[in-house]
Design a protein around this motif. Structure first.
Motif, short mmCIF file in Angstrom:
data_model
loop_
_atom_site.label_atom_id
_atom_site.label_comp_id
_atom_site.label_asym_id
_atom_site.label_seq_id
_atom_site.Cartn_x
_atom_site.Cartn_y
_atom_site.Cartn_z
N MET A 125 0.84 -1.19 0.00
CA MET A 125 0.00 0.00 0.00
C MET A 125 0.88 1.24 0.00
SD MET A 125 -3.21 0.75 -0.09
CE MET A 125 -4.16 -0.62 0.61
N PRO A 126 0.60 2.27 -0.82
CA PRO A 126 -0.64 2.49 -1.57
C PRO A 126 -0.59 2.05 -3.03
CG PRO A 126 0.62 4.48 -1.63
CD PRO A 126 1.44 3.49 -0.83
N PHE A 127 0.45 1.33 -3.44
CA PHE A 127 0.60 0.98 -4.84
C PHE A 127 -0.44 -0.03 -5.31
CE2 PHE A 127 4.58 2.55 -3.18
CZ PHE A 127 4.83 3.59 -4.06
N LEU A 128 -1.12 -0.69 -4.35
CA LEU A 128 -2.25 -1.54 -4.72
C LEU A 128 -3.37 -0.75 -5.38
CD1 LEU A 128 -2.52 -3.92 -1.62
CD2 LEU A 128 -1.75 -4.50 -3.92
N ASP A 172 -2.81 12.98 4.33
CA ASP A 172 -2.64 14.40 4.60
C ASP A 172 -2.59 15.19 3.29
OD1 ASP A 172 -0.07 14.02 3.56
OD2 ASP A 172 0.92 14.07 5.52
N ASP A 173 -2.34 16.48 3.40
CA ASP A 173 -2.34 17.33 2.21
C ASP A 173 -1.28 16.92 1.19
OD1 ASP A 173 -4.43 18.83 3.17
OD2 ASP A 173 -3.16 20.42 4.00
N ALA A 174 -0.20 16.32 1.66
CA ALA A 174 0.87 15.89 0.76
C ALA A 174 0.57 14.56 0.09
CB ALA A 174 2.18 15.79 1.53
N GLY A 175 -0.51 13.87 0.54
CA GLY A 175 -0.85 12.57 -0.03
C GLY A 175 -0.25 11.40 0.72
N LEU A 176 0.40 11.65 1.87
CA LEU A 176 0.97 10.56 2.65
C LEU A 176 -0.08 9.96 3.58
CD1 LEU A 176 4.47 12.00 3.60
CD2 LEU A 176 3.91 10.36 1.80
N LEU A 177 -0.01 8.65 3.75
CA LEU A 177 -0.98 7.95 4.59
C LEU A 177 -0.86 8.37 6.05
CD1 LEU A 177 -0.59 4.33 3.18
CD2 LEU A 177 -2.57 5.82 2.88
N LYS A 178 -2.02 8.52 6.68
CA LYS A 178 -2.11 8.79 8.11
C LYS A 178 -2.82 7.66 8.86
CE LYS A 178 -1.17 12.37 9.68
NZ LYS A 178 0.09 12.89 10.27
N VAL A 196 -0.36 5.23 10.86
CA VAL A 196 1.01 5.09 10.38
C VAL A 196 1.74 6.43 10.53
CG1 VAL A 196 0.38 3.26 8.78
CG2 VAL A 196 0.40 5.60 7.97
N THR A 197 2.99 6.36 10.98
CA THR A 197 3.81 7.56 11.19
C THR A 197 5.27 7.25 10.90
OG1 THR A 197 4.05 7.02 13.55
CG2 THR A 197 2.26 8.52 12.96
N GLU A 198 6.10 8.25 11.06
CA GLU A 198 7.56 8.15 10.97
C GLU A 198 8.03 7.56 9.64
OE1 GLU A 198 9.44 6.67 14.52
OE2 GLU A 198 8.04 7.74 15.83
N THR A 209 7.29 3.77 9.23
CA THR A 209 8.00 2.75 10.00
C THR A 209 7.36 2.47 11.35
OG1 THR A 209 9.50 4.41 10.94
CG2 THR A 209 10.19 3.34 8.88
N LYS A 210 6.32 3.20 11.69
CA LYS A 210 5.63 2.97 12.96
C LYS A 210 4.15 2.78 12.67
CE LYS A 210 4.95 4.99 17.58
NZ LYS A 210 5.32 6.11 18.48
#
Length: 239
Positions: A125-128, A172-178, A196-198, A209-210
């Motif tokens: 994820m998120p390439f799925l 988030d606004d950048a498109g990274l998973l939260k 998910v963080t770090e 990684t967390k």
């Protein structure tokens, strides 16, 4: 892909970079209440995982004591010793969970199946979102802890073995998973909120990684406890 799905994939490194690799290996430090509840406390506290990228398979090593190794595929799970001899196996593993609740203990092959679908899903994820027959749909924004996250509903085809058919991503606004929501069908459809963080960058791809997973209430809010599963990753390598 949906425009938000494309944004999420690009934010994590993009398909062009991802498509260069065929497998991923990472070291895992794991905890949480689930493992003991299922009768396997400590068995996967300190282990390594290798997953296929695209093709669905996963292997944990060691698996408990000694040099045992698992091999998960959607249609079969095997546990081998260090010499490659099969010690235990389970055909059509998904059907073996029929009637299970959250409290139902798992056999070792069932544990290997769950660990396999979970880590394969998380690390792909998120390439799925770009996989064949995976459908994504934008949902209303979500507000949590003073932040606003965009949400994407993801529907998986039956040929992909994962927690459940319909899952939700928060970014988030950048498109990274939260956050990543799903129901664990093989544990009585238990609802989870997976944070998910770090993030770190590895060979052009961004990975959290967390990971911390908590029960999810009917209104979508996560409970503060118990901590169902914790996963800390390091030594991530793409091949």
């Amino acid at each position: 892909m949906d425009a938000l799905a494309q944004k999420i994939v690009d934010a994590h490194g993009g398909l062009e970079t991802w498509s260069k690799f065929r497998s991923l290996t990472a070291h895992l430090a794991q905890g949480g209440a689930l493992w003991g509840l299922k009768g396997h406390a400590g068995k996967l506290d300190d282990t390594n995982v290798t997953v296929g990228l695209g093709e669905e398979w996963a292997s944990h090593h060691p698996f408990g004591s000694g040099d045992r190794v698992t091999l998960f595929r959607p249609d079969k799970v095997e546990i081998e010793d260090g010499m490659g001899q099969v010690l235990d196996s389970l055909e059509a593993p998904r059907s073996s969970f029929a009637g299970h609740t959250l409290e139902t203990p798992w056999t070792e092959p069932q544990l290997a199946y769950f660990a396999g679908i979970a880590m394969w899903t998380y690390l792909n994820m998120p390439f799925l979102l770009a996989a064949p027959n995976v459908v994504s749909e934008r949902l209303d924004d979500w507000h949590e802890n003073g932040e606003t996250w965009q949400r994407l509903r993801v529907t998986f085809p039956k040929e992909i073995a994962t927690h459940c058919t319909v899952q939700t991503l928060y970014v988030d606004d950048a498109g990274l998973l939260k956050r990543h929501d799903y129901d664990v069908e093989i544990a009585g459809n238990t609802a989870g909120a997976h944070y998910v963080t770090e993030y770190v960058g590895v060979q052009g791809i961004k990975f959290p990684t967390k990971r911390r997973i908590y029960p999810r209430q009917p209104d979508g809010q996560a409970m503060a406890e118990p901590l169902v599963v914790s996963i800390d990753l390091d030594r991530i390598a793409l091949r």
